[in-house]
Design a protein around this motif. Structure first.
Motif, PDB file in Angstrom:
ATOM      1  N   ARG A  22      46.510  -4.319  27.133  1.00  0.00           N
ATOM      2  CA  ARG A  22      46.444  -4.892  25.778  1.00  0.00           C
ATOM      3  C   ARG A  22      47.819  -4.952  25.119  1.00  0.00           C
ATOM      4  N   LEU A  23      48.677  -3.953  25.387  1.00  0.00           N
ATOM      5  CA  LEU A  23      49.981  -3.878  24.731  1.00  0.00           C
ATOM      6  C   LEU A  23      51.064  -4.704  25.435  1.00  0.00           C
ATOM      7  N   ALA A  24      51.016  -4.779  26.750  1.00  0.00           N
ATOM      8  CA  ALA A  24      52.087  -5.377  27.542  1.00  0.00           C
ATOM      9  C   ALA A  24      52.395  -6.842  27.215  1.00  0.00           C
ATOM     10  N   PRO A  25      51.406  -7.714  26.980  1.00  0.00           N
ATOM     11  CA  PRO A  25      51.753  -9.114  26.695  1.00  0.00           C
ATOM     12  C   PRO A  25      52.664  -9.288  25.478  1.00  0.00           C
ATOM     13  N   SER A  26      52.386  -8.556  24.394  1.00  0.00           N
ATOM     14  CA  SER A  26      53.230  -8.708  23.203  1.00  0.00           C
ATOM     15  C   SER A  26      54.609  -8.085  23.430  1.00  0.00           C
ATOM     16  N   VAL A  27      54.673  -6.986  24.176  1.00  0.00           N
ATOM     17  CA  VAL A  27      55.974  -6.375  24.492  1.00  0.00           C
ATOM     18  C   VAL A  27      56.799  -7.346  25.330  1.00  0.00           C
ATOM     19  N   ALA A  28      56.170  -7.951  26.319  1.00  0.00           N
ATOM     20  CA  ALA A  28      56.872  -8.922  27.172  1.00  0.00           C
ATOM     21  C   ALA A  28      57.374 -10.103  26.335  1.00  0.00           C
ATOM     22  N   HIS A  29      56.509 -10.616  25.472  1.00  0.00           N
ATOM     23  CA  HIS A  29      56.897 -11.765  24.636  1.00  0.00           C
ATOM     24  C   HIS A  29      58.091 -11.434  23.750  1.00  0.00           C
ATOM     25  N   ARG A  30      58.074 -10.237  23.130  1.00  0.00           N
ATOM     26  CA  ARG A  30      59.188  -9.828  22.267  1.00  0.00           C
ATOM     27  C   ARG A  30      60.496  -9.688  23.044  1.00  0.00           C
ATOM     28  N   VAL A  65      54.881   1.233  28.692  1.00  0.00           N
ATOM     29  CA  VAL A  65      54.331   2.518  29.166  1.00  0.00           C
ATOM     30  C   VAL A  65      54.435   3.569  28.057  1.00  0.00           C
ATOM     31  N   GLY A  66      55.560   3.617  27.368  1.00  0.00           N
ATOM     32  CA  GLY A  66      55.734   4.568  26.269  1.00  0.00           C
ATOM     33  C   GLY A  66      54.731   4.337  25.148  1.00  0.00           C
ATOM     34  N   MET A  67      54.518   3.077  24.807  1.00  0.00           N
ATOM     35  CA  MET A  67      53.544   2.750  23.762  1.00  0.00           C
ATOM     36  C   MET A  67      52.129   3.116  24.207  1.00  0.00           C
ATOM     37  N   THR A  68      51.851   2.934  25.494  1.00  0.00           N
ATOM     38  CA  THR A  68      50.543   3.300  26.041  1.00  0.00           C
ATOM     39  C   THR A  68      50.321   4.800  25.918  1.00  0.00           C
ATOM     40  N   ALA A  69      51.317   5.582  26.311  1.00  0.00           N
ATOM     41  CA  ALA A  69      51.204   7.045  26.228  1.00  0.00           C
ATOM     42  C   ALA A  69      51.014   7.493  24.781  1.00  0.00           C
ATOM     43  N   GLU A  70      51.760   6.880  23.873  1.00  0.00           N
ATOM     44  CA  GLU A  70      51.656   7.238  22.459  1.00  0.00           C
ATOM     45  C   GLU A  70      50.268   6.911  21.920  1.00  0.00           C
ATOM     46  N   ARG A  71      49.771   5.735  22.240  1.00  0.00           N
ATOM     47  CA  ARG A  71      48.444   5.320  21.764  1.00  0.00           C
ATOM     48  C   ARG A  71      47.362   6.242  22.318  1.00  0.00           C
ATOM     49  N   MET A  72      47.523   6.617  23.589  1.00  0.00           N
ATOM     50  CA  MET A  72      46.521   7.502  24.204  1.00  0.00           C
ATOM     51  C   MET A  72      46.531   8.880  23.562  1.00  0.00           C
ATOM     52  N   SER A  73      47.706   9.394  23.214  1.00  0.00           N
ATOM     53  CA  SER A  73      47.755  10.709  22.571  1.00  0.00           C
ATOM     54  C   SER A  73      47.157  10.644  21.180  1.00  0.00           C
ATOM     55  N   GLU A  74      47.363   9.532  20.473  1.00  0.00           N
ATOM     56  CA  GLU A  74      46.740   9.363  19.158  1.00  0.00           C
ATOM     57  C   GLU A  74      45.230   9.328  19.300  1.00  0.00           C
ATOM     58  N   ASP A  75      44.739   8.578  20.303  1.00  0.00           N
ATOM     59  CA  ASP A  75      43.307   8.490  20.546  1.00  0.00           C
ATOM     60  C   ASP A  75      42.733   9.865  20.872  1.00  0.00           C
ATOM     61  N   LYS A  76      43.463  10.657  21.663  1.00  0.00           N
ATOM     62  CA  LYS A  76      43.014  11.992  22.041  1.00  0.00           C
ATOM     63  C   LYS A  76      42.916  12.889  20.807  1.00  0.00           C
ATOM     64  N   GLU A  77      43.921  12.832  19.944  1.00  0.00           N
ATOM     65  CA  GLU A  77      43.891  13.667  18.743  1.00  0.00           C
ATOM     66  C   GLU A  77      42.750  13.261  17.818  1.00  0.00           C
ATOM     67  N   VAL A  78      42.487  11.965  17.715  1.00  0.00           N
ATOM     68  CA  VAL A  78      41.380  11.500  16.878  1.00  0.00           C
ATOM     69  C   VAL A  78      40.059  12.031  17.427  1.00  0.00           C
TER      70      VAL A  78
END
Length: 193
Positions: A22-30, A65-78
């Motif tokens: 979900r995150l990679a397409p926008s990162v690639a575009h930027r 990958v960094g954004m994925t890890a960050e999002r996953m840790s946020e999801d885990k804390e929630v």
């Protein structure tokens, strides 16, 4: 030029391929490159831009990958916070309020997972993960609130994801009235209040 799916593979090791995709397409575009669902790549690159495209592809892959890890840790804390709220709701039916903001002695507003009207007075509960940022943040919040004249009791709830360093538990204990584990049964939660 492509990352040979290295970013996707790293996300797979984290258990976050869906988030990465979900995150990679926008990162690639930027970054002026493309993502095909598996690889980051730069197509039709002039020879003088070849070195730059290597940098852009690698950087975008690492960033996703960094954004994925960050999002996953946020999801885990929630989800951990939701688990804590469920436990408190069951233990203190109707006497627990969640996501409480309270000004500390510094006048800075501090947010806690819950405030319970317990048998011995008001009790703040907050979730603490083994990560140093969570531990330090909890110590600052509990310390600030502990210095109030009518300070509520304070309980740090340690998440069960991995063992918290005993030295960190000792530091937390200086500013809390109790430290319990998230997986504790209702009787432990009730004794904390």
């Amino acid at each position: 030029m492509n990352d040979q799916g290295a970013g996707y593979l790293a996300a797979e090791h984290l258990g976050g391929t869906g988030t990465f995709s979900r995150l990679a397409p926008s990162v690639a575009h930027r970054n002026g490159i493309q993502f095909d669902g598996h690889m980051m790549f730069a197509a039709r690159v002039n020879l003088d831009w070849l070195a730059n495209s290597v940098i852009f592809v690698g950087s975008a892959s690492r960033m996703a990958v960094g954004m994925t890890a960050e999002r996953m840790s946020e999801d885990k804390e929630v989800s951990l916070r939701r688990e804590l709220q469920d436990k408190l709701g069951a233990a203190f039916k109707g006497r627990a309020a969640f996501d409480i903001s309270l000004p500390g002695r510094s006048s800075r507003v501090r947010t806690f997972a819950a405030l319970v009207d317990g048998e011995h007075g008001r009790v703040l509960f907050d979730l603490v993960t083994p990560h140093h940022v969570s531990i330090n943040g909890a110590i600052v919040k509990f310390q600030d609130v502990a210095q109030l004249e009518d300070s509520p009791l304070r309980t740090a709830v340690l998440s069960a994801e991995k063992r918290t360093d005993p030295a960190d538990v000792g530091l937390l204990s200086q500013w809390t009235t109790s430290v319990i584990k998230l997986e504790a049964d209702q009787s432990v939660y009730k004794r904390a209040a």
